[in-house]
Motif scaffolding. Structure first.
Motif, PDB file in Angstrom:
ATOM      1  N   TYR A   1       0.829  -1.203   0.000  1.00 28.37           N
ATOM      2  CA  TYR A   1       0.000   0.000   0.000  1.00 28.37           C
ATOM      3  C   TYR A   1       0.865   1.256   0.000  1.00 28.37           C
ATOM      4  O   TYR A   1       2.045   1.224   0.379  1.00 28.37           O
ATOM      5  N   ILE A   2       0.243   2.381  -0.373  1.00 29.48           N
ATOM      6  CA  ILE A   2       0.865   3.700  -0.257  1.00 29.48           C
ATOM      7  C   ILE A   2       0.069   4.488   0.773  1.00 29.48           C
ATOM      8  O   ILE A   2      -1.101   4.847   0.553  1.00 29.48           O
ATOM      9  N   ASN A   3       0.683   4.730   1.931  1.00 30.47           N
ATOM     10  CA  ASN A   3       0.032   5.426   3.037  1.00 30.47           C
ATOM     11  C   ASN A   3       0.244   6.928   2.905  1.00 30.47           C
ATOM     12  O   ASN A   3       1.323   7.384   2.506  1.00 30.47           O
ATOM     13  N   LEU A   4      -0.772   7.698   3.262  1.00 27.22           N
ATOM     14  CA  LEU A   4      -0.721   9.156   3.165  1.00 27.22           C
ATOM     15  C   LEU A   4      -0.878   9.778   4.546  1.00 27.22           C
ATOM     16  O   LEU A   4      -1.801   9.435   5.293  1.00 27.22           O
ATOM     17  N   PHE A   5       0.032  10.703   4.887  1.00 20.80           N
ATOM     18  CA  PHE A   5      -0.022  11.449   6.139  1.00 20.80           C
ATOM     19  C   PHE A   5       0.053  12.932   5.793  1.00 20.80           C
ATOM     20  O   PHE A   5       1.071  13.405   5.265  1.00 20.80           O
TER      21      PHE A   5
ATOM     22  N   LEU B   1       1.004  15.459  12.044  1.00 19.90           N
ATOM     23  CA  LEU B   1       0.579  14.661  10.913  1.00 19.90           C
ATOM     24  C   LEU B   1      -0.754  13.989  11.195  1.00 19.90           C
ATOM     25  O   LEU B   1      -1.020  13.572  12.324  1.00 19.90           O
ATOM     26  N   ALA B   2      -1.571  13.887  10.140  1.00 18.28           N
ATOM     27  CA  ALA B   2      -2.846  13.184  10.235  1.00 18.28           C
ATOM     28  C   ALA B   2      -2.819  11.977   9.312  1.00 18.28           C
ATOM     29  O   ALA B   2      -2.447  12.087   8.133  1.00 18.28           O
ATOM     30  N   ASP B   3      -3.225  10.827   9.829  1.00 14.96           N
ATOM     31  CA  ASP B   3      -3.260   9.585   9.061  1.00 14.96           C
ATOM     32  C   ASP B   3      -4.491   9.598   8.159  1.00 14.96           C
ATOM     33  O   ASP B   3      -5.619   9.741   8.624  1.00 14.96           O
ATOM     34  N   MET B   4      -4.272   9.441   6.849  1.00 19.41           N
ATOM     35  CA  MET B   4      -5.352   9.485   5.871  1.00 19.41           C
ATOM     36  C   MET B   4      -5.551   8.099   5.249  1.00 19.41           C
ATOM     37  O   MET B   4      -4.708   7.198   5.418  1.00 19.41           O
ATOM     38  N   PRO B   5      -6.628   7.890   4.515  1.00 20.90           N
ATOM     39  CA  PRO B   5      -6.826   6.586   3.846  1.00 20.90           C
ATOM     40  C   PRO B   5      -5.722   6.311   2.826  1.00 20.90           C
ATOM     41  O   PRO B   5      -5.053   7.216   2.331  1.00 20.90           O
ATOM     42  N   HIS B   6      -5.547   5.017   2.488  1.00 21.65           N
ATOM     43  CA  HIS B   6      -4.574   4.633   1.486  1.00 21.65           C
ATOM     44  C   HIS B   6      -4.862   5.341   0.160  1.00 21.65           C
ATOM     45  O   HIS B   6      -6.022   5.631  -0.174  1.00 21.65           O
ATOM     46  N   ILE B   7      -3.809   5.594  -0.609  1.00 17.22           N
ATOM     47  CA  ILE B   7      -3.945   6.264  -1.902  1.00 17.22           C
ATOM     48  C   ILE B   7      -4.622   5.328  -2.900  1.00 17.22           C
ATOM     49  O   ILE B   7      -4.346   4.123  -2.947  1.00 17.22           O
ATOM     50  N   GLU B   8      -5.497   5.916  -3.722  1.00 13.81           N
ATOM     51  CA  GLU B   8      -6.271   5.149  -4.683  1.00 13.81           C
ATOM     52  C   GLU B   8      -5.927   5.541  -6.120  1.00 13.81           C
ATOM     53  O   GLU B   8      -5.360   6.609  -6.373  1.00 13.81           O
TER      54      GLU B   8
ATOM     55  N   GLY C   1      -8.270   5.314  -9.773  1.00 10.91           N
ATOM     56  CA  GLY C   1      -9.534   4.892 -10.371  1.00 10.91           C
ATOM     57  C   GLY C   1     -10.535   4.382  -9.367  1.00 10.91           C
ATOM     58  O   GLY C   1     -11.337   3.486  -9.675  1.00 10.91           O
ATOM     59  N   GLY C   2     -10.509   4.917  -8.136  1.00  5.24           N
ATOM     60  CA  GLY C   2     -11.456   4.513  -7.106  1.00  5.24           C
ATOM     61  C   GLY C   2     -11.096   3.229  -6.394  1.00  5.24           C
ATOM     62  O   GLY C   2     -11.845   2.774  -5.528  1.00  5.24           O
ATOM     63  N   VAL C   3      -9.927   2.650  -6.723  1.00  4.72           N
ATOM     64  CA  VAL C   3      -9.488   1.402  -6.087  1.00  4.72           C
ATOM     65  C   VAL C   3      -8.170   1.665  -5.368  1.00  4.72           C
ATOM     66  O   VAL C   3      -7.277   2.334  -5.903  1.00  4.72           O
ATOM     67  N   VAL C   4      -8.052   1.151  -4.150  1.00  5.68           N
ATOM     68  CA  VAL C   4      -6.828   1.340  -3.374  1.00  5.68           C
ATOM     69  C   VAL C   4      -5.641   0.738  -4.125  1.00  5.68           C
ATOM     70  O   VAL C   4      -5.701  -0.403  -4.592  1.00  5.68           O
ATOM     71  N   ILE C   5      -4.569   1.528  -4.259  1.00  4.69           N
ATOM     72  CA  ILE C   5      -3.352   1.030  -4.898  1.00  4.69           C
ATOM     73  C   ILE C   5      -2.690   0.011  -3.976  1.00  4.69           C
ATOM     74  O   ILE C   5      -2.435   0.299  -2.808  1.00  4.69           O
ATOM     75  N   GLN C   6      -2.428  -1.168  -4.516  1.00  6.04           N
ATOM     76  CA  GLN C   6      -1.671  -2.185  -3.793  1.00  6.04           C
ATOM     77  C   GLN C   6      -0.823  -2.954  -4.802  1.00  6.04           C
ATOM     78  O   GLN C   6      -1.338  -3.790  -5.543  1.00  6.04           O
TER      79      GLN C   6
ATOM     80  N   ASP D   1      -4.615   7.592 -12.741  1.00  2.00           N
ATOM     81  CA  ASP D   1      -5.128   6.734 -13.790  1.00  2.00           C
ATOM     82  C   ASP D   1      -4.636   5.313 -13.560  1.00  2.00           C
ATOM     83  O   ASP D   1      -3.976   5.008 -12.571  1.00  2.00           O
ATOM     84  N   LYS D   2      -4.894   4.460 -14.506  1.00  2.00           N
ATOM     85  CA  LYS D   2      -4.501   3.056 -14.398  1.00  2.00           C
ATOM     86  C   LYS D   2      -2.985   2.907 -14.395  1.00  2.00           C
ATOM     87  O   LYS D   2      -2.241   3.779 -14.841  1.00  2.00           O
ATOM     88  N   MET D   3      -2.531   1.775 -13.921  1.00  2.00           N
ATOM     89  CA  MET D   3      -1.109   1.468 -13.786  1.00  2.00           C
ATOM     90  C   MET D   3      -0.477   1.189 -15.149  1.00  2.00           C
ATOM     91  O   MET D   3      -1.080   0.559 -16.022  1.00  2.00           O
TER      92      MET D   3
END
Length: 420
Positions: free
Chosen positions: A142-146, A154-161, A163-168, A217-219
């Motif tokens: 995952y790519i974590n965003l703070f 720092l504030a912990d935010m949701p994982h980076i997405e 196209g509406g899907v979490v990048i993993q 966009d897409k990978m």
């Protein structure tokens, strides 16, 4: 060259064999740097845990670049902050603290594997508010965003997405912020490992959003020559090493080899036909295992330097021609060492020269701006250690000592001189 832990002789053939087997074209040219200088914290080598990844940023706004280190520490993925108490061009670190988000230490999953447990922090103003935020790759891909708040926390935010899907990505994500297509928006370059295969990839996510509102966009796979890039545990960055205004992909891999993909494309359309090795004093840079690299101007001399790390949790800096005198040479300086007795020092400067042969050198002291500050001709030095004292009173600042033997030079680490 004096590289730690692993002899280069066994790594050269292996590096080229692995590259050929992976389908990445290998080119003969190299970019050369100075010898590795270990990064210290106080009087001890920096030790951040295991599997280190780093970047630099002016975290506290004092005009000095501080060090952010992602590693496996205390059995979890953490990010350490080393504040710089030196001077411009000569960083100095005396301690560290773990970064926190929402009032607690940042702790990311390790996947129960010391190899993949490290974090990979990078800085970016994500939301366009003028404050640098942090993205951090982790062991699960995952790519974590703070986000940095107005009070500096720092504030912990949701994982980076995308196209509406979490990048993993598959495993062990190592992100880097770059404007891949030069449209003024930052994009994501991510290195990863393919679980259970010992291989890895690099992918790009193009930002199709707007300033302050990134959308991806897409990978797309990074291609080298005719094939998708394929290396183990790759940690990429982008930087112009060749001076042609086209950034190369610079990376370290699971074997702690340091290489780059040469960019022969056009602005906004990078092309990477071949892979080159990065060298130090004419030999491939090679540490123990699980390498990482950061390209920066450590000593503010206008040339790119390499900050490199490996599984040991330690860091070294390889300067890009730090004195401006000429290319690095290992003969007759092989087996020699030039070190300050104390760093920082006050007023005068004391040095120790270690040599395996008889030499008759000249020692020059340069400021990091290139000004000659003092010259010493100590006469003939016998094998072993010799102590030298520069009696000239040096103004406060940062300096490099250069030992010259008939045109062959050896430079010390940058030395900070404090006011008396």
């Amino acid at each position: 060259m004096r590289m730690p832990d692993r002899m280069v002789s066994e790594g050269i053939a292996a590096a080229f064999l692995l590259l050929l087997l992976s389908g990445i074209p290998v080119h003969a040219s190299t970019i050369d740097f100075g010898p590795p200088i270990q990064i210290m914290v106080g009087s001890e080598p920096l030790d951040a845990g295991h599997v280190i990844t780093c970047t630099m940023t002016d975290w506290d706004g004092d005009g000095l670049e501080d060090l952010l280190v992602g590693s496996l520490a205390e059995d979890t993925g953490k990010v350490s902050l080393y504040l710089n108490s030196g001077v411009p061009g000569a960083p100095l670190f005396t301690g560290f603290s773990y970064l926190q988000a929402d009032g607690i230490d940042i702790q990311l999953p390790t996947d129960d594997c010391p190899v993949s447990g490290a974090t990979s922090p990078r800085m970016v103003d994500w939301n366009g508010d003028g404050r640098e935020d942090i993205i951090v790759g982790d062991a699960l891909g995952y790519i974590n965003l703070f986000l940095r708040l107005s009070d500096g926390s720092l504030a912990d935010m949701p994982h980076i997405e995308a196209g509406g899907v979490v990048i993993q990505v598959d495993q062990v994500s190592s992100p880097f912020i770059t404007d891949w297509n030069e449209d003024g928006l930052f994009d994501l370059l991510i290195g990863s490992s393919l679980q259970g295969t010992g291989e890895g990839t690099m992918v790009v996510y193009i930002n199709v959003g707007s300033p302050g509102f990134p959308e991806f966009d897409k990978m797309t796979y990074v291609v080298s020559g005719p094939y998708p890039f394929n290396e183990s545990l790759v940690k990429p960055v982008m930087a112009d090493l060749t001076g042609d205004s086209l950034p190369e992909v610079v990376y370290a891999n699971g074997y702690a080899e340091f290489l780059y993909l040469h960019n022969t494309g056009d602005p906004g359309w990078p092309q990477f036909p071949y892979c080159d090795t990065l060298t130090s004093e004419g030999e491939p840079i090679n540490l123990s295992y699980y390498g990482s690299v950061c390209v920066l101007d450590w000593n503010i001399d206008g040339t790119p330097d390499l900050l490199i790390g490996d599984f040991t949790g330690q860091l070294w800096i390889c300067l890009g021609d730090p004195t401006g005198i000429g290319p690095w040479s290992s003969d007759p300086c092989a087996g020699m060492l030039l070190e300050p007795v104390t760093n920082p020092a006050t007023g005068s400067l004391e040095l120790v020269v270690t040599t395996i042969g008889v030499i008759d050198p000249t020692v020059s002291i340069y400021s990091l701006a290139g000004r000659l500050a003092a010259v010493l001709e100590p006469g003939v030095l016998l094998p072993g250690e010799s102590s030298l004292t520069i009696d000239a009173v040096l103004p406060p600042g940062a300096y490099i000592a250069v030992l010259d033997i008939e045109g062959e030079v050896l430079a010390s680490a940058p030395v900070v001189i404090l006011p008396r």
